[in-house]
Design a protein around this motif. Structure first.
Motif, PDB file in Angstrom:
ATOM      1  N   THR B  13     -20.866   5.723   9.419  1.00 37.24           N
ATOM      2  CA  THR B  13     -21.051   6.656   8.303  1.00 37.24           C
ATOM      3  C   THR B  13     -21.772   7.926   8.755  1.00 37.24           C
ATOM      4  O   THR B  13     -21.381   9.042   8.398  1.00 37.24           O
ATOM      5  CB  THR B  13     -21.842   5.974   7.170  1.00 37.24           C
ATOM      6  N   TYR B  17     -19.824  11.681   8.683  1.00 34.90           N
ATOM      7  CA  TYR B  17     -20.298  12.897   8.002  1.00 34.90           C
ATOM      8  C   TYR B  17     -20.637  13.995   9.002  1.00 34.90           C
ATOM      9  O   TYR B  17     -20.420  15.179   8.747  1.00 34.90           O
ATOM     10  CB  TYR B  17     -21.526  12.590   7.132  1.00 34.90           C
ATOM     11  N   ALA B 234     -17.156   8.697   0.505  1.00 32.29           N
ATOM     12  CA  ALA B 234     -17.988   7.752   1.242  1.00 32.29           C
ATOM     13  C   ALA B 234     -17.015   6.963   2.114  1.00 32.29           C
ATOM     14  O   ALA B 234     -16.067   6.368   1.587  1.00 32.29           O
ATOM     15  CB  ALA B 234     -18.733   6.831   0.293  1.00 32.29           C
ATOM     16  N   VAL B 237     -17.279   1.508   2.262  1.00 32.68           N
ATOM     17  CA  VAL B 237     -18.144   0.886   1.252  1.00 32.68           C
ATOM     18  C   VAL B 237     -17.654  -0.545   1.015  1.00 32.68           C
ATOM     19  O   VAL B 237     -16.448  -0.795   0.935  1.00 32.68           O
ATOM     20  CB  VAL B 237     -18.089   1.679  -0.077  1.00 32.68           C
ATOM     21  N   ILE B 251     -16.771  10.269  -4.202  1.00 28.78           N
ATOM     22  CA  ILE B 251     -18.225  10.445  -4.315  1.00 28.78           C
ATOM     23  C   ILE B 251     -18.777   9.673  -5.510  1.00 28.78           C
ATOM     24  O   ILE B 251     -19.977   9.418  -5.603  1.00 28.78           O
ATOM     25  CB  ILE B 251     -18.590  11.938  -4.394  1.00 28.78           C
ATOM     26  N   LEU B 253     -18.078   6.642  -5.987  1.00 24.10           N
ATOM     27  CA  LEU B 253     -18.015   5.258  -5.515  1.00 24.10           C
ATOM     28  C   LEU B 253     -16.870   4.488  -6.164  1.00 24.10           C
ATOM     29  O   LEU B 253     -16.922   3.267  -6.311  1.00 24.10           O
ATOM     30  CB  LEU B 253     -19.355   4.532  -5.719  1.00 24.10           C
TER      31      LEU B 253
END
Lengths: 72, 442
Positions: B13, B17, B234, B237, B251, B253
């Motif tokens: 992660t 990013y 993301a 997850v 974003i 989720l």
């Protein structure tokens, strides 16, 4: 004498959070940083205004007409 | 990191990013190329510096308070200040910190959005705004108003999301709608460039000094847009909660996949390019801008659309943006030098509203407590374009105009912002030529 971390030993790594020196000075640094930012903005505007005043005074009628006519 | 899977997820992660940041840097490179090329030769270096200097002022203000706004203000009306503590500039997590590996990367991803936000505004106002005034707007939009709208509508805990079911996965309204509105607010006060409108009100074209390079700038923006899309997700997850189903999410989720956004990014680009080409009869500027507007129009729902839906929305979004641009230009004498209000504001707002109809009834958040609706999206679009976009910059522009520091002097605008620098350059060059001639004759 140390400004921050004194050991990279494995037993110490799990206890380390801040890596930077002078931990505890963050608020002072923030205040100084904000002053620099606002000071820079004010300086920039004064500098720009003075530049335009100077340029405007040099661009009188005939000069301005000549400059525009030469523009490609 | 409790186990190897947690460690791998965390490191992936962070790296994910981190990679989006240099990709998004290309958006700013593209904006600079585009904006400078659209300006006339007599203004090009000033145009470049105006845009480039938003980088430091937005960066430091995002560090001082912009990022804190995102964490502190999700709740209506003034948020919960305690939730932003970790993003205060003096908090230990807002620095090199061995116990927190992601904060700086996450901050940078938001910061690059902030540069983009300010840069969208920058293009519209070229060739007549003072740099100092623009930099105030850059801070206002890049570090304050867009961060408020992100807190409200681009976070699973934002009140626009939890109360209205607002859904805007790739920022049609959250970035593009608000920035188009912000640009329009400034333009309404700033006025057009001298000569833009004939005495009878007919708009004149002001030709760019380098049209070829302008569209290359848009190509570079497309490239950077990949990073933007990636940063809106993301990446990994645990949706099942028990380690059996991992996926990318928006974003909010809510589930999506990299496959989905890849399909839809490219199909909406294709729709936008085709519509822009057709509407403008092959004009390069509008064709490439159409590609961008097509993506922007579909972005609100590109986490869920079918590729052909993204394609159709891209086409319609460009049609809306193109028609509105010329109608507003003629009706209100708005001189938007790069079409930023249209490409970002109108296409983005259309996209937010379109998502309300296309995704009607979809859960807006992972627990399904609120659904996406047309009225939630219409309200959100108004909130982005008008309330957080147009109104704040319009008010600040009026104040700056009243202080006499909004627009450059008429004489300087007519002569060109680079005129005196160019005279100095010519003089310096002549000095060197004379020195070389003297040397050659010795």
């Amino acid at each position: 004498m140390s400004t921050g971390i004194e050991s990279w030993g494995a037993e110490n790594l799990s206890k380390i959070d801040a890596l930077y020196p002078f931990v505890g000075s963050e608020k002072i640094m923030t205040i100084i940083g904000v002053v620099i930012w606002i000071g820079w903005q004010i300086w920039q505007m004064k500098f720009e205004n003075n530049s335009y005043e100077d340029q405007t005074s040099q661009l009188s009628g005939e000069t301005l007409t000549k400059v525009i006519s030469e523009d490609d | 990191m409790g186990n190897n899977l947690d460690a791998l997820t965390t490191i992936f992660t962070e790296f994910y990013y981190w990679i989006t940041v240099p990709l998004m840097f290309l958006i700013h490179v593209g904006f600079c190329m585009y904006e400078v090329s659209v300006s006339r030769a007599k203004n090009k270096m000033h145009t470049l510096m105006k845009n480039a200097m938003l980088i430091p002022v937005v960066t430091v203000t995002m560090f001082f308070f912009g990022f804190w706004i995102y964490f502190a203000l999700p709740a209506w009306p003034v948020g919960d200040m305690a939730t932003g503590t970790g993003a205060l500039p003096w908090d230990v997590t807002m620095g090199s910190n061995f116990q927190d590996h992601i904060m700086g990367v996450f901050w940078a991803a938001f910061l690059l959005f902030s540069w983009t936000a300010a840069s969208i505004v920058s293009g519209a106002v070229i060739e007549r705004i003072r740099t100092g005034a623009f930099l105030i707007f850059a801070v206002l939009v890049g570090s304050i108003t867009w961060m408020i709208d992100a807190a409200w509508g681009w976070s699973p805990s934002g009140w626009l999301v939890t109360e209205w079911g607002y859904h805007d996965a790739y920022a049609s309204g959250v970035i593009h709608g608000i920035c188009g509105g912000a640009a329009l607010g400034i333009l309404a006060v700033l006025g057009p460039r001298i000569g833009k409108f004939a005495p009878d009100g007919t708009p004149r074209d002001i030709p760019p000094h380098n049209p070829w390079f302008a569209v290359i700038g848009l190509f570079v923006i497309y490239t950077g847009f990949w990073g933007f899309y990636a940063a809106c997700n993301a990446p990994i997850v645990d949706l099942s909660g028990d380690g059996t189903l991992f996926s990318a999410t928006s974003i909010y989720l809510t589930p999506t996949t990299l496959s989905t956004i890849t399909f839809n990014f490219l199909m909406s680009l294709a729709g936008g390019l085709m519509a822009g080409y057709m509407l403008s009869k092959g004009d390069a500027y509008w064709t490439f801008s159409g590609g961008l507007a097509g993506i922007i129009a579909a972005s609100a729902g590109n986490d869920l659309y079918h590729p052909l839906q993204a394609f159709f929305i891209g086409i319609v979004g460009v049609w809306v943006a193109y028609r509105l641009h010329y109608w507003v230009e003629r009706k209100f004498k708005i001189d938007d030098a790069v079409g930023a209000v249209a490409v970002h504001g109108y296409a983005g707002s259309f996209g937010v509203i379109a998502a309300g109809f296309m995704l009607w009834g979809y859960p807006a958040v992972a627990d399904g407590s609120v659904s996406i609706t047309p009225w939630g999206q219409i309200g959100g679009a108004i909130m982005m374009f008008l309330v957080l976009g147009f109104i704040p910059t319009y008010i600040v522009a009026l104040i700056l105009k009243g202080m006499g520091i909004l627009r450059i002097p008429r004489e300087v605008e007519l002569a060109g912002l680079d005129y005196f620098d160019e005279q100095t350059r010519k003089s310096d060059n002549q000095d060197i030529v004379n020195a070389e001639l003297a040397n050659a004759n010795n």
